[in-house]
Design a protein around this motif. Sequence first.
Motif, PDB file in Angstrom:
ATOM      1  N   ALA A  81       0.794  -1.243   0.023  1.00 27.89           N
ATOM      2  CA  ALA A  81       0.126  -0.012  -0.225  1.00 27.89           C
ATOM      3  C   ALA A  81       0.904   1.169   0.011  1.00 27.89           C
ATOM      4  CB  ALA A  81      -0.960   0.242   1.191  1.00 27.89           C
ATOM      5  N   LEU A  82       1.991   1.324   0.937  1.00 29.89           N
ATOM      6  CA  LEU A  82       2.892   2.323   1.042  1.00 29.89           C
ATOM      7  C   LEU A  82       3.659   2.615  -0.102  1.00 29.89           C
ATOM      8  CD1 LEU A  82       3.458   2.341   4.918  1.00 29.89           C
ATOM      9  CD2 LEU A  82       1.990   3.902   3.388  1.00 29.89           C
ATOM     10  N   VAL A  83       3.877   1.592  -1.050  1.00 29.06           N
ATOM     11  CA  VAL A  83       4.642   1.629  -2.352  1.00 29.06           C
ATOM     12  C   VAL A  83       3.855   2.158  -3.433  1.00 29.06           C
ATOM     13  CG1 VAL A  83       6.292   0.653  -3.663  1.00 29.06           C
ATOM     14  CG2 VAL A  83       6.628   0.433  -1.288  1.00 29.06           C
ATOM     15  N   PHE A  84       2.967   0.971  -3.946  1.00 31.93           N
ATOM     16  CA  PHE A  84       2.249   1.020  -5.227  1.00 31.93           C
ATOM     17  C   PHE A  84       1.048   1.845  -5.002  1.00 31.93           C
ATOM     18  CE2 PHE A  84       5.138  -2.438  -6.250  1.00 31.93           C
ATOM     19  CZ  PHE A  84       5.622  -2.074  -7.386  1.00 31.93           C
ATOM     20  N   GLY A  85       0.622   1.897  -3.851  1.00 35.15           N
ATOM     21  CA  GLY A  85      -0.817   2.394  -3.478  1.00 35.15           C
ATOM     22  C   GLY A  85      -0.208   4.182  -3.771  1.00 35.15           C
ATOM     23  N   VAL A  86       1.019   4.586  -3.145  1.00 34.11           N
ATOM     24  CA  VAL A  86       1.433   5.882  -3.240  1.00 34.11           C
ATOM     25  C   VAL A  86       1.551   6.406  -4.784  1.00 34.11           C
ATOM     26  CG1 VAL A  86       3.396   7.549  -2.797  1.00 34.11           C
ATOM     27  CG2 VAL A  86       2.354   6.255  -1.131  1.00 34.11           C
ATOM     28  N   LEU A 105      -6.735  -1.596  -2.607  1.00 34.42           N
ATOM     29  CA  LEU A 105      -7.357  -0.914  -1.449  1.00 34.42           C
ATOM     30  C   LEU A 105      -6.814   0.806  -1.421  1.00 34.42           C
ATOM     31  CD1 LEU A 105      -7.880  -3.577   1.460  1.00 34.42           C
ATOM     32  CD2 LEU A 105      -9.832  -2.394  -0.310  1.00 34.42           C
ATOM     33  N   SER A 106      -5.488   0.763  -1.098  1.00 38.78           N
ATOM     34  CA  SER A 106      -4.849   2.121  -1.046  1.00 38.78           C
ATOM     35  C   SER A 106      -5.109   2.913  -2.080  1.00 38.78           C
ATOM     36  CB  SER A 106      -3.450   1.834  -0.780  1.00 38.78           C
ATOM     37  OG  SER A 106      -2.892   1.168  -1.779  1.00 38.78           O
ATOM     38  N   SER A 107      -5.212   2.528  -3.279  1.00 38.64           N
ATOM     39  CA  SER A 107      -5.654   3.228  -4.457  1.00 38.64           C
ATOM     40  C   SER A 107      -6.826   4.010  -4.341  1.00 38.64           C
ATOM     41  CB  SER A 107      -5.519   2.461  -5.824  1.00 38.64           C
ATOM     42  OG  SER A 107      -4.437   1.684  -6.002  1.00 38.64           O
ATOM     43  N   PHE A 108      -7.729   3.207  -3.861  1.00 40.07           N
ATOM     44  CA  PHE A 108      -9.159   4.076  -3.566  1.00 40.07           C
ATOM     45  C   PHE A 108      -8.880   4.984  -2.338  1.00 40.07           C
ATOM     46  CE2 PHE A 108     -11.097  -0.041  -5.360  1.00 40.07           C
ATOM     47  CZ  PHE A 108     -11.715   0.535  -6.085  1.00 40.07           C
ATOM     48  N   LEU A 150      -7.437  11.302  -0.335  1.00 38.83           N
ATOM     49  CA  LEU A 150      -6.564  11.827   0.795  1.00 38.83           C
ATOM     50  C   LEU A 150      -5.595  12.605   0.311  1.00 38.83           C
ATOM     51  CD1 LEU A 150      -5.788  11.593   3.704  1.00 38.83           C
ATOM     52  CD2 LEU A 150      -4.355   9.508   3.348  1.00 38.83           C
ATOM     53  N   PHE A 151      -4.727  12.303  -0.785  1.00 45.63           N
ATOM     54  CA  PHE A 151      -3.764  13.218  -1.346  1.00 45.63           C
ATOM     55  C   PHE A 151      -4.336  14.640  -1.753  1.00 45.63           C
ATOM     56  CE2 PHE A 151      -0.601   9.715  -2.226  1.00 45.63           C
ATOM     57  CZ  PHE A 151      -0.444   9.330  -0.894  1.00 45.63           C
ATOM     58  N   GLN A 152      -5.574  14.482  -2.278  1.00 49.93           N
ATOM     59  CA  GLN A 152      -6.131  15.782  -2.732  1.00 49.93           C
ATOM     60  C   GLN A 152      -6.431  16.646  -1.770  1.00 49.93           C
ATOM     61  OE1 GLN A 152      -6.606  16.692  -5.982  1.00 49.93           O
ATOM     62  NE2 GLN A 152      -6.777  18.615  -5.088  1.00 49.93           N
ATOM     63  N   PHE A 202     -14.733   6.460 -14.621  1.00 45.48           N
ATOM     64  CA  PHE A 202     -15.500   5.600 -13.981  1.00 45.48           C
ATOM     65  C   PHE A 202     -14.828   3.920 -14.518  1.00 45.48           C
ATOM     66  CE2 PHE A 202     -19.556   2.750 -13.123  1.00 45.48           C
ATOM     67  CZ  PHE A 202     -19.521   2.896 -11.809  1.00 45.48           C
ATOM     68  N   LEU A 203     -14.779   4.024 -15.823  1.00 42.64           N
ATOM     69  CA  LEU A 203     -13.979   2.788 -16.332  1.00 42.64           C
ATOM     70  C   LEU A 203     -13.055   2.035 -15.248  1.00 42.64           C
ATOM     71  CD1 LEU A 203     -14.386   3.089 -20.035  1.00 42.64           C
ATOM     72  CD2 LEU A 203     -15.802   1.490 -18.711  1.00 42.64           C
ATOM     73  N   MET A 204     -12.187   3.053 -15.012  1.00 45.95           N
ATOM     74  CA  MET A 204     -10.851   2.967 -14.328  1.00 45.95           C
ATOM     75  C   MET A 204     -11.174   2.507 -12.953  1.00 45.95           C
ATOM     76  SD  MET A 204      -8.566   2.811 -16.660  1.00 45.95           S
ATOM     77  CE  MET A 204      -7.287   2.127 -15.291  1.00 45.95           C
ATOM     78  N   SER A 205     -12.258   3.083 -12.336  1.00 52.00           N
ATOM     79  CA  SER A 205     -12.719   2.731 -10.838  1.00 52.00           C
ATOM     80  C   SER A 205     -13.024   1.323 -10.941  1.00 52.00           C
ATOM     81  CB  SER A 205     -13.572   3.928 -10.572  1.00 52.00           C
ATOM     82  OG  SER A 205     -13.078   4.915 -10.591  1.00 52.00           O
ATOM     83  N   LEU A 206     -13.882   1.006 -11.937  1.00 48.85           N
ATOM     84  CA  LEU A 206     -14.355  -0.380 -12.174  1.00 48.85           C
ATOM     85  C   LEU A 206     -13.352  -1.397 -12.227  1.00 48.85           C
ATOM     86  CD1 LEU A 206     -17.621   0.111 -14.226  1.00 48.85           C
ATOM     87  CD2 LEU A 206     -17.783  -0.252 -11.705  1.00 48.85           C
ATOM     88  N   THR A 207     -12.400  -1.018 -13.216  1.00 50.02           N
ATOM     89  CA  THR A 207     -11.323  -2.111 -13.223  1.00 50.02           C
ATOM     90  C   THR A 207     -10.545  -2.285 -12.140  1.00 50.02           C
ATOM     91  OG1 THR A 207     -11.077  -1.314 -15.693  1.00 50.02           O
ATOM     92  CG2 THR A 207      -9.174  -2.341 -14.609  1.00 50.02           C
ATOM     93  N   ALA A 208     -10.160  -1.154 -11.340  1.00 43.73           N
ATOM     94  CA  ALA A 208      -9.579  -1.208 -10.107  1.00 43.73           C
ATOM     95  C   ALA A 208     -10.335  -2.113  -9.072  1.00 43.73           C
ATOM     96  CB  ALA A 208      -9.071   0.174  -9.323  1.00 43.73           C
ATOM     97  N   ALA A 209     -11.738  -2.026  -9.002  1.00 43.60           N
ATOM     98  CA  ALA A 209     -12.468  -2.667  -8.032  1.00 43.60           C
ATOM     99  C   ALA A 209     -12.344  -4.430  -8.423  1.00 43.60           C
ATOM    100  CB  ALA A 209     -13.894  -2.033  -8.030  1.00 43.60           C
TER     101      ALA A 209
END
Length: 466
Positions: free
Chosen positions: A29-34, A154-157, A162-164, A269-276
Amino acid sequence: MLGPVVVHPEAPDGGWGWMIVLSAFLQSALVFGVIRSFGVFFVEFVTYFDELSGRISWITSIGIAVQQFASPVGSALSSRYGARPVVMAGGFFSGLGFLLASFATCLAHLYLCIGLLSGFGWALVFTPSLASVARYFKRRRTLATSLALTGVGLSSFAFSPLFQLLVDTYAWRGALLIVAGMSFNLLVCGALIRPITLKEDLPGPAGHGTRGTCWTRFSSLFGLHLLGHFAFMRFVLAITLVNTGYFVPYVHLVARARELGFDEYQAAFLMSLTAAADLCGRLFSGWLSNCRGCRLARILVAWTFLTGVALVAIPWGRDYPLLVAISLCYGFCSGALTPVVFSIIPEIVGIANIFSSMGLLQMIESIGGLLGAPLSGWLRDATGDYVASFLAAGSFMLAGSLVLTTLPNFSSCLAPPPSVPEPSAKMEDGEGTLLASATAPVGVLTPRDCHPYKVIPETEEPLAKS
């Protein structure tokens, strides 16, 4: 006087291993999520430094390239000193890079701090942590790996909003300071990694001795002896082909949707669905492999083939519901194959070579990852649309699945015994006692701080109770 090193006859498949999984979950999470969420800073950097987008994008590109190309360094250090101090050092470098980047006055500072320093820290973190998971599990290895890698999804979501919020509240410099503090928690994750010595780590009678030449030691640490292991190199070739097409949708799927006339929200939204779907695929793959009735190689080929078919089908998704369905299939299958890629390595090279093999794989497969997106972009410029781009990406995936079918005993239901000779060798004291160093937890024997091994009988399961 140090006590004897406890040798376990096989991976405990539980016990403290679940803490290793938690550690790897947080590390991913702290590597690829970031990395995945760093686009929030992209717009801020473009505005503040008044630079072209292409030059700003080199920040994360350099970081990813350094993370992958320097993975053998992390593997070699882990083989010599153990994963715990290496991961903790990587966490320090990662956090220090973001800390120094918050004081950047030009783009070159960001290249050096985030690209080189944090990227090198990521290299010391990711590969040793996943290899540690593999050493603690055997029957549940794919399940444990998939749970560890769900930290990315999970961290990508969580990190993007959070960063914004951090940027809106504290500006980009203050936000980078907080990200640095988050990254320093990798030191805690590294401290959770408890070294384990397995029976496979013991030197065999055919070893060459630790008093060999410098080249022999260098080759053992960096896994160069694996370059002559043809089954492993076929596996590396296959994963490199897979990597060439794997990331194309993450770069061009939104642009393809906009090309078809869908608005920016529908495309995003396509990318959000792909991530889920990716997250669900990783969990399902871990469960399926845990109760599998066939070998991991077959499961990997199936997921790779289905991912390639989904990529080839993207150009035919011209209406939105069909494109959504294809994107879900791609996300699920691509997520499912990821934990299997790392879990199958011990079946090919043996658990004693897990650190060096993962580092070598990460370095070589990065070639495909670096070439895939630019090749797709070039095909789009040459043809005027993204049809050829996704067809080429799918073709690379399908070619990789074909190469995977050449792995040893692919047609057999039984797991093949690893065929890599151990790089370490037998050392004896005056009384013929097998000796090993506590600073060489994965079978690299040294003449200093030597003490006898204590081999645990097959009936004992000490780690499962610890």
